[in-house]
Design an enzyme around this catalytic site. Sequence first.
Site, mmCIF file in Angstrom:
data_model
loop_
_atom_site.group_PDB
_atom_site.id
_atom_site.type_symbol
_atom_site.label_atom_id
_atom_site.label_comp_id
_atom_site.label_asym_id
_atom_site.label_seq_id
_atom_site.Cartn_x
_atom_site.Cartn_y
_atom_site.Cartn_z
ATOM 1 N N ASN A 256 0.966 -1.256 -0.022
ATOM 2 C CA ASN A 256 -0.037 -0.051 0.155
ATOM 3 C C ASN A 256 0.789 1.248 -0.054
ATOM 4 O O ASN A 256 0.802 2.003 0.881
ATOM 5 C CB ASN A 256 -0.839 0.095 1.322
ATOM 6 C CG ASN A 256 -2.058 0.632 0.972
ATOM 7 O OD1 ASN A 256 -2.109 1.480 0.006
ATOM 8 N ND2 ASN A 256 -3.124 0.755 1.856
ATOM 9 N N HIS A 287 -8.203 3.592 8.407
ATOM 10 C CA HIS A 287 -8.860 2.356 8.137
ATOM 11 C C HIS A 287 -10.298 2.109 8.550
ATOM 12 O O HIS A 287 -11.145 1.523 7.878
ATOM 13 C CB HIS A 287 -8.032 1.395 8.456
ATOM 14 C CG HIS A 287 -6.811 1.033 7.698
ATOM 15 N ND1 HIS A 287 -5.616 1.754 7.737
ATOM 16 C CD2 HIS A 287 -6.700 0.226 6.626
ATOM 17 C CE1 HIS A 287 -4.554 1.199 6.918
ATOM 18 N NE2 HIS A 287 -5.356 0.500 5.873
#
Length: 400
Positions: A256, A287
Amino acid sequence: MIKASVRNVHRYTMVASIGYLTACQVSRVFIFDYGILSTDFSGPLMMITQKITSLAFQVYDGMGRKQEELKDDQRRLAVHSKPSLLEYLSYNINFLSVLVGPCSNYKDYEEFIKGQHVQHRLKRVKDGSLQQNGWDKVPEPSPVRTVITKVLVCVCCLLWFFIITRAFPIKYNVDPQFITEASFISRLAYAFVSIQAARPKFYFAWTLADAVHNAAGYGVSGVNERGEVSWDLVSNVRIWEIETATSFKSFIDNWNIQTGLWLKRVCYDRAPFYRTPLTFVLSAIWHGVYPGYYFTFITAIPITLAARSVRRNFRKYFLSSQQLKFCYDVVTWAATQLTICYTVMPFLLLALEPTLKYYRSMYFHVHVISILAMILLPGKPKSFKPENHDLHSNNNVKED
């Protein structure tokens, strides 16, 4: 972005965007079915949050700070005038990245929209003057080969998902019968296999998004050592580097990627203290609100600090020969992969009860080892020079 002063635009934007994102994630978890991802609308919102906050910090750097106060990276990305409404909306919700990203920098996107992206990326500085390096005399490089390669990777990841991933479900790690009957080594091995099997779905999404950008002509980062055009400016994953990572940091740096850069630019590089813990906490908040996210990122804090300490204290003793270096790499690869499995398991389990059940079945061993390493190992070991100075480890992995 319009009303706030340039001295505070980054603060207000961060609070407003992260606050709104969190409110939406809370509603998804507690209003919709908890743990069921079919109603997950937060993915695009997470990407927009990255873009909005990145742009706000870059406007602050360009309009609210002196140039001499900026780091090189901040100076290069600084935005010196607020974008128009059309530019703002185009950057945030363009079709290339609205679903799964990745987040790119406003100045790079602006150059792409103006048709200047490739030319600017292929320039080089020599003797203080800009030269086109010959690229202004030839057609723009074609992304076809790169796009085909990335699409083939996506196909392989998709096949892996349907054949392998479904055969090793993550939730079996917390199955009561499995925990009771299987040995610790067996449970450790299944955790490793199931996490390995779960990665291709992320590889698929990020690689496909990268290919979409490249197909549009966006994503040139420069020229590699072979003189070929590199289409990895907005790449979000380096699969080979992840699968062969020999340190926790090396794994994180290649997973990521654009989110990691966002966290670095808006938090790690700007936090006055506790940079590593604050960065992991921001990552967890971004998140979502599932407890598993917080277990993962809070667990990563002592692991990161312990891994850094172990590397500083022991790696130097294994550089005197190729054989020792190879043994060190094998051991650190295994340790890294198993540690990653232990750390990210709550991220995939999501809920609190299965997370605690899994960690209890593993006797919290990585937590204990990490904390002991932080306590017992010295922070700054004495200098040591190996006999062979020509041997180096992963030079792309910095100590800090």
